[in-house]
Design a protein around this motif. Structure first.
Motif, mmCIF file in Angstrom:
data_model
loop_
_atom_site.group_PDB
_atom_site.id
_atom_site.type_symbol
_atom_site.label_atom_id
_atom_site.label_comp_id
_atom_site.label_asym_id
_atom_site.label_seq_id
_atom_site.Cartn_x
_atom_site.Cartn_y
_atom_site.Cartn_z
ATOM 1 N N HIS A 72 20.226 -52.680 43.357
ATOM 2 C CA HIS A 72 19.534 -52.137 42.445
ATOM 3 C C HIS A 72 20.368 -52.382 41.147
ATOM 4 O O HIS A 72 21.451 -52.769 41.066
ATOM 5 C CB HIS A 72 19.714 -50.443 42.707
ATOM 6 C CG HIS A 72 21.020 -49.822 42.766
ATOM 7 N ND1 HIS A 72 22.158 -50.172 43.814
ATOM 8 C CD2 HIS A 72 21.929 -49.430 41.801
ATOM 9 C CE1 HIS A 72 23.145 -49.782 43.500
ATOM 10 N NE2 HIS A 72 23.100 -49.140 42.257
ATOM 11 N N LEU A 73 19.625 -52.056 40.026
ATOM 12 C CA LEU A 73 20.379 -52.249 38.757
ATOM 13 C C LEU A 73 20.282 -50.997 37.994
ATOM 14 O O LEU A 73 19.703 -49.949 38.270
ATOM 15 C CB LEU A 73 19.266 -53.232 38.072
ATOM 16 C CG LEU A 73 19.095 -54.649 38.704
ATOM 17 C CD1 LEU A 73 18.042 -55.307 37.844
ATOM 18 C CD2 LEU A 73 20.225 -55.565 38.636
ATOM 19 N N PRO A 74 21.134 -50.893 36.952
ATOM 20 C CA PRO A 74 21.179 -49.767 36.063
ATOM 21 C C PRO A 74 19.931 -49.564 35.352
ATOM 22 O O PRO A 74 19.319 -50.337 35.380
ATOM 23 C CB PRO A 74 22.493 -50.122 35.161
ATOM 24 C CG PRO A 74 22.440 -51.639 35.128
ATOM 25 C CD PRO A 74 21.960 -52.011 36.373
ATOM 26 N N ARG A 75 19.918 -48.470 34.925
ATOM 27 C CA ARG A 75 18.506 -48.048 34.110
ATOM 28 C C ARG A 75 18.587 -48.811 32.729
ATOM 29 O O ARG A 75 19.487 -49.222 32.020
ATOM 30 C CB ARG A 75 18.605 -46.662 33.648
ATOM 31 C CG ARG A 75 17.144 -46.110 32.842
ATOM 32 C CD ARG A 75 17.152 -44.675 32.746
ATOM 33 N NE ARG A 75 15.827 -44.499 31.940
ATOM 34 C CZ ARG A 75 14.502 -44.176 32.659
ATOM 35 N NH1 ARG A 75 14.471 -44.497 34.023
ATOM 36 N NH2 ARG A 75 13.779 -43.812 31.714
ATOM 37 N N SER A 76 17.239 -49.332 32.592
ATOM 38 C CA SER A 76 17.035 -50.051 31.447
ATOM 39 C C SER A 76 15.375 -50.395 31.168
ATOM 40 O O SER A 76 14.763 -50.421 32.166
ATOM 41 C CB SER A 76 17.547 -51.590 31.683
ATOM 42 O OG SER A 76 17.194 -52.280 30.129
ATOM 43 N N GLU A 77 15.000 -50.066 30.033
ATOM 44 C CA GLU A 77 13.627 -50.103 29.820
ATOM 45 C C GLU A 77 13.016 -51.615 30.052
ATOM 46 O O GLU A 77 13.705 -52.413 29.765
ATOM 47 C CB GLU A 77 13.170 -49.940 28.437
ATOM 48 C CG GLU A 77 13.664 -48.441 28.037
ATOM 49 C CD GLU A 77 13.077 -48.123 26.810
ATOM 50 O OE1 GLU A 77 12.425 -48.946 25.865
ATOM 51 O OE2 GLU A 77 13.329 -46.864 26.192
#
Length: 222
Positions: A72-77
């Motif tokens: 998974h990745l961190p939150r980002s638009e």
């Protein structure tokens, strides 16, 4: 996809979802229950949504624990959606909930634009991110006109504001009648990084100015 004579070349949607990050987890669960997908075709939007199958409280209590089970990745638009197989290269716009609890649609006049539920999970983040696109406008085919050509194993990418590119693998494609749309299955939160691409499908109902079904592409972060 069949195009009804003298109707929009390929239809459009306005989907929505659930999940979110951190403090937004409860919001995601609530959203899930109010969104039965409201896509539209023709010249005007139609907001035909199924009644919520459960209460927001029930949804919240049954949401999976937010402990990442895989990559998974961190939150980002999200910034841009790339689907090489069907020649999609489109920017994103933020979509919010309407007072009735449905996700608003991307602007109907723009044939090359996708929307995402900005208060929910971002693509690549743990949970279920929702990306909506029109299949047509009143005058021409739109960004998701050929979405039904995707197959299991196909790869698409989402460029993000943090400079990373998230790659997703298609798991499945399914078409659901709007009056039988499985909102929990499509929107439910997960402990993995997943995406749903959603647009209209089925026949075009001229009286309702709407398509009769929705096409959903299920995918996971590679």
């Amino acid at each position: 996809m069949a195009v009804p004579p003298s109707s929009p070349a390929h239809a459009a949607p306005a989907p929505a979802d659930q999940g979110s990050r951190g403090s937004m987890t409860v919001l995601g669960a609530v959203v899930l229950l109010f969104l039965a997908l409201s896509f539209f075709g023709g010249n005007e939007p139609s907001y035909h949504s199924a009644p919520p199958p459960h209460s927001p409280q029930a949804a919240s209590s049954t949401s999976p624990a937010r402990h990442p089970a895989g990559k998974h990745l961190p939150r980002s638009e999200p910034v841009r959606l790339l689907i090489p197989k069907i020649s999609v290269d489109a920017p994103f716009t933020d979509l919010s909930l309407t007072p009735s609890g449905q996700l608003e649609a991307p602007p109907a006049h723009d044939t090359n634009l996708v929307g995402w539920h900005a208060e929910g999970t971002s693509p690549g983040e743990t949970g279920t991110a929702i990306i909506a696109g029109h299949i047509d406008t009143a005058t021409a085919p739109a960004v998701f006109a050929d979405l039904g050509e995707l197959e299991e194993g196909d790869v698409f990418k989402v460029r993000r504001a943090d400079g990373r590119t998230a790659s997703f693998v298609v798991d499945d494609l399914e078409t659901f009648e709007k009056d039988r749309f499985p909102s929990r299955r499509v929107y439910a939160d997960t402990d993995k990084a997943e995406v749903r691409l959603i647009t209209c499908a089925g026949d075009y109902d001229r009286a309702a100015k709407d398509y009769t079904a929705n096409l959903v592409v299920f995918a996971h972060l590679r």
